[in-house]
Design an enzyme around this catalytic site. Structure first.
Site, PDB file in Angstrom:
ATOM      1  N   CYS A   1       0.860  -1.251  -0.109  1.00  0.00           N
ATOM      2  CA  CYS A   1      -0.042   0.030   0.163  1.00  0.00           C
ATOM      3  C   CYS A   1       0.739   1.335   0.052  1.00  0.00           C
ATOM      4  CB  CYS A   1      -0.886  -0.071   1.250  1.00  0.00           C
ATOM      5  SG  CYS A   1      -1.751  -1.400   1.149  1.00  0.00           S
ATOM      6  N   GLU A   2       1.588   1.469  -1.067  1.00  0.00           N
ATOM      7  CA  GLU A   2       2.537   2.707  -1.117  1.00  0.00           C
ATOM      8  C   GLU A   2       2.506   2.866  -2.751  1.00  0.00           C
ATOM      9  OE1 GLU A   2       4.920   4.337   0.820  1.00  0.00           O
ATOM     10  OE2 GLU A   2       4.718   2.985   2.596  1.00  0.00           O
TER      11      GLU A   2
END
Ligand code: LLP
Length: 438
Positions: A349-350
């Site tokens: 999640c980046e």
């Protein structure tokens, strides 16, 4: 040169087909070629023929015990930067008299362990470090061999995060201070000045800065020689570049040619600390397509390996070739006309979680396995558990056989040290219990 080859409709590591290997060990997985690593050591020796270097493999590049054992058998010594790396090479029975201990912030505990192990020398990077090492040596009752790491102030023209030999970098001491520090080392009881070292950066593909750096380092050694009876080594560090694209690295012989003139008649033996050049092109990461997705004009291929497995693209703008392991061989770089550019991204999640941006790739489907090339160095050793992702297994291929030399982590491995039920206590109640790095 490496032993990865695309033929008969699939990618092979030596004589092992990687689509079948992926089915057997799962993805993501790192796969290393033993023959490639051995070849690289031989090639280094050939390139530096006549200079008879002590090759101290830089453990930080890939510290898997099986890799270290293979390199010990191939005749390498080791360059270590922590007590942990020291323990690793002790486990594989390395000869400490072929080991150099580098690092800008060695702790007293690490110095003690290095001395007790009998390492050939510590690469000393500051005045303060030399004084502390002398104290530790006196305490342990042993002589510490040292090399002074000088910073020859040359620009190696590589990524700014992996440039080390410029004045503004934290590494080494400048040449004037270096001379004073070396003279102090000659005088200090418990210390023996055995070498002068420099290391100017990593993934260096222009050999000229080496010539300048070694010339400056050798000139300092010459000035010291009349007063330094134990000075026997010149350590040129590591940093030789490898091919991430098609042919972006010079021949190893070119590096040797660049430094030969400065070493001529010096009467010192050469040490080098290569990491990437030995293992970098000896590794591939196998990753599976999870799904494809389009957003605006962008096409994404989401795979099951992320920045926690391979951080080089996010951190250093690193380029790794990526191609499906099954199907036709990749065309020469720049001629992938039919392949539409896609972003190959991980599940983390980046937004910085990508393996490649705008990269030509043939059409792929869910479940297809991709090979991410040149990940033998600074890949697994820099991997993490971010997003609670277990680290990938490491597999060593030799000929037509393979061994899983590090298993895939499990969820239990990830939470093993956590104590959700630990009781709160007051400061001082457990004095002396804690271990620290220092
Ligand atoms: N010696 C010293 C003192 C070093 O600092 C290094 C690497 C080496 C030897 C080995 O350098 P090599 O031959 O592998 O280039 N994580 C970065 C590279 C960091 C290099 C750190 N020092 C990357 O993925 O590009």
């Amino acid at each position: 040169m490496d032993h990865f080859d695309h033929h008969d409709g699939r990618l092979w590591c030596e004589q092992v087909p990687l689509d079948e290997l992926a089915a057997e060990v799962g993805t993501p997985a790192f796969v290393y070629s033993a023959s490639t690593m051995r070849d690289h050591v031989s090639r280094l020796r050939e390139a530096f023929e006549g200079l008879d270097p002590l090759i101290c493999y830089a453990v930080k590049a890939n510290s898997n015990l099986a890799v270290l054992r293979l390199l010990r058998k191939a005749g390498c010594g080791f360059d270590i930067v922590s007590g942990g790396e020291l323990k690793r090479i002790q486990r594989i029975g390395a000869d400490a008299s072929r080991v150099v201990f580098s690092g800008v912030g060695k702790s007293v505990r690490e110095m003690t362990a290095g001395l007790q192990a009998g390492v050939l020398m510590f690469n000393v990077e500051s005045e303060a470090e030399l004084e502390i090492l002398a104290e530790v040596a006196a305490h342990v009752g042993q002589t510490a061999g040292v090399a002074i790491r000088v910073n020859p102030d040359v620009d190696p023209k590589t990524h700014r995060y992996i440039t080390t030999g410029k004045k503004e970098n934290k590494f080494g001491v400048d040449l004037e201070r270096g001379e004073a520090l070396a003279r102090r080392a000659i005088e200090l009881p418990g210390i023996e000045l055995r070498g002068i070292q420099c290391h100017i950066g990593s993934q260096i593909t222009d050999v000229a800065p080496y010539g300048v750096a070694i010339e400056r380092t050798a000139a300092l050694a010459r000035r010291l020689q009349p007063d330094a009876p134990d000075l026997a080594w010149l350590n040129m560090g590591g940093g030789y570049g490898i091919y991430y694209r098609d042919a972006d690295a010079p021949d190893l012989a070119d590096y040797a040619t660049a430094v030969r003139p400065a070493l001529e008649g010096l009467g010192l033996r050469l040490i080098m600390e290569p990491g990437r050049v030995i293992v970098g092109n000896a590794g591939v990461m196998l990753t599976k397509v999870v799904l494809g997705k389009t957003s605006g004009a962008k096409r994404f291929v989401i795979v099951d390996a992320g920045m926690n497995d391979l951080i080089r693209p996010s951190l250093y703008e690193g380029y790794h070739r990526i191609w499906p392991v099954r199907g036709d061989a990749p065309p020469a770089l720049g001629t992938e006309a039919d392949a539409a550019p896609v972003d190959i991204v991980g599940p983390v999640c980046e937004s910085g979680d990508f393996l490649a941006v705008d990269r030509p790739l043939p059409a792929v489907e869910r479940g297809d396995v991709l090979g991410v090339m040149s990940v033998g160095a600074y890949a697994f050793t820099m991997s993490s558990n971010y997003n609670d992702r277990p680290r990938a297994p490491e597999v060593l291929v030799d000929g037509d056989q393979y061994a899983v030399v590090r298993e895939r982590e499990s969820h239990d491995d990830l939470v093993r040290l956590e104590r959700p039920d630990a009781k709160l206590r007051s400061l001082g109640a457990s004095a002396g219990e804690q271990e620290s790095h220092t």
